[in-house]
Design a protein around this motif. Structure first.
Motif, short mmCIF file in Angstrom:
data_model
loop_
_atom_site.label_atom_id
_atom_site.label_comp_id
_atom_site.label_asym_id
_atom_site.label_seq_id
_atom_site.Cartn_x
_atom_site.Cartn_y
_atom_site.Cartn_z
N VAL A 35 0.82 -1.21 0.00
CA VAL A 35 0.00 0.00 0.00
C VAL A 35 0.85 1.26 0.00
O VAL A 35 0.42 2.32 -0.46
N LEU A 36 2.08 1.19 0.47
CA LEU A 36 2.96 2.36 0.46
C LEU A 36 3.27 2.82 -0.96
O LEU A 36 3.59 3.98 -1.19
N GLN A 37 3.16 1.90 -1.92
CA GLN A 37 3.38 2.25 -3.33
C GLN A 37 2.29 3.16 -3.88
O GLN A 37 2.45 3.76 -4.93
N ASP A 38 1.15 3.25 -3.18
CA ASP A 38 0.02 4.06 -3.63
C ASP A 38 0.16 5.53 -3.23
O ASP A 38 -0.67 6.35 -3.58
N ALA A 39 1.21 5.86 -2.49
CA ALA A 39 1.39 7.23 -2.01
C ALA A 39 1.69 8.18 -3.16
O ALA A 39 2.30 7.80 -4.15
N ASN A 40 1.24 9.42 -2.99
CA ASN A 40 1.51 10.46 -3.98
C ASN A 40 2.80 11.18 -3.64
O ASN A 40 2.96 12.36 -3.91
N CYS A 41 3.75 10.49 -3.03
CA CYS A 41 5.00 11.08 -2.59
C CYS A 41 6.07 10.88 -3.66
O CYS A 41 6.22 9.79 -4.19
N SER A 42 6.81 11.92 -3.93
CA SER A 42 7.97 11.77 -4.79
C SER A 42 9.20 11.86 -3.89
O SER A 42 9.12 12.35 -2.76
N TRP A 43 10.33 11.38 -4.38
CA TRP A 43 11.54 11.45 -3.57
C TRP A 43 11.83 12.90 -3.25
O TRP A 43 11.72 13.78 -4.09
N GLY A 44 12.12 13.17 -2.01
CA GLY A 44 12.39 14.53 -1.57
C GLY A 44 11.12 15.32 -1.27
O GLY A 44 11.18 16.50 -0.98
N ALA A 45 9.97 14.67 -1.37
CA ALA A 45 8.71 15.35 -1.12
C ALA A 45 8.57 15.69 0.36
O ALA A 45 9.16 15.04 1.22
N GLN A 46 7.80 16.70 0.62
CA GLN A 46 7.50 17.08 2.00
C GLN A 46 6.63 15.99 2.62
O GLN A 46 5.62 15.59 2.04
N LEU A 47 7.02 15.47 3.75
CA LEU A 47 6.23 14.45 4.45
C LEU A 47 5.52 15.11 5.62
O LEU A 47 6.04 16.05 6.19
N PRO A 48 4.37 14.70 6.02
CA PRO A 48 3.63 13.55 5.46
C PRO A 48 3.02 13.89 4.10
O PRO A 48 2.85 15.05 3.77
N CYS A 49 2.68 12.85 3.36
CA CYS A 49 2.01 13.06 2.08
C CYS A 49 0.81 12.12 1.99
O CYS A 49 0.75 11.10 2.67
N GLU A 50 -0.13 12.50 1.15
CA GLU A 50 -1.38 11.75 1.04
C GLU A 50 -1.23 10.52 0.14
O GLU A 50 -0.46 10.53 -0.80
N VAL A 51 -2.01 9.50 0.46
CA VAL A 51 -2.10 8.31 -0.37
C VAL A 51 -3.41 8.42 -1.12
O VAL A 51 -4.48 8.13 -0.59
N GLY A 52 -3.35 8.91 -2.35
CA GLY A 52 -4.55 9.03 -3.17
C GLY A 52 -5.64 9.82 -2.50
O GLY A 52 -5.39 10.82 -1.84
N GLY A 53 -6.85 9.36 -2.67
CA GLY A 53 -8.00 10.00 -2.06
C GLY A 53 -8.29 9.45 -0.69
O GLY A 53 -7.44 8.85 -0.04
#
Length: 176
Positions: A35-53
């Motif tokens: 499920v972590l692959q579903d995240a809308n995070c790119s490398w270096g992205a600000q965390l936390p980040c959303e997982v889809g909707g």
């Protein structure tokens, strides 16, 4: 992307004769990191980040039941099992209850905040009904546009995408 086989569910009910209430308890947990692959995070992205909707989880019943109380908790596995209460339900009625909330990743590790959850529905002195539970997970540009609670079903309408899956299960008939 993740698959519904990544999600484990459990559903049971019990009768507390001291308070004369039937409780329905549902649990879910992700058994792998897919499920972590579903995240809308790119490398270096600000965390936390959303997982889809948003995610939707909840109960429905085979008949109308009086509502005594509902509560839900989402958990991560930071230093054990860290759980926090979920804000009030999206919808609650005598047919069931549904929670809708945004799925968030804190990092590519076990701080994923929807890793597991417990949810409860307490009824009055009622016996002989069947409970059902359902979990809908989204990713990408999926957007939940509607949630409907019916007898024995929790309907979720996902707009803008087919990037979602739903996993449901039926519990055994409760008795007192």
């Amino acid at each position: 992307m993740s698959y519904s086989t990544s999600l484990e569910q459990n559903l049971y009910s019990y009768y507390d004769s001291h308070v004369r209430q039937q409780s329905v308890v549902g649990t879910f947990w992700f058994k792998d990191d897919a499920v972590l692959q579903d995240a809308n995070c790119s490398w270096g992205a600000q965390l936390p980040c959303e997982v889809g909707g948003e995610e939707v989880f909840g109960f429905s019943f085979s008949k109308d039941l009086p509502v005594v109380g509902v509560s839900a908790y989402r958990c991560s596995f930071v230093d054990g099992r860290d759980c926090s209460a979920v804000d009030g339900p999206y919808d609650v009625s005598q047919k069931g209850v549904a929670w809708k909330m945004q799925d968030v990743v804190y990092g590519q590790d076990s701080r994923y905040n929807m890793r597991a959850g417990d949810f409860y529905f307490r009824t009055g002195d009622i016996c002989d009904f069947q409970a059902f539970t359902s979990y809908t997970h989204t990713w990408g540009n999926a957007e939940i546009s509607e949630v409907n609670i019916g007898w024995g079903s929790l309907g979720v309408v996902v707009a803008n995408s087919n990037n979602y899956w739903t996993k449901s299960m039926a519990g055994s008939t409760s008795n007192c």
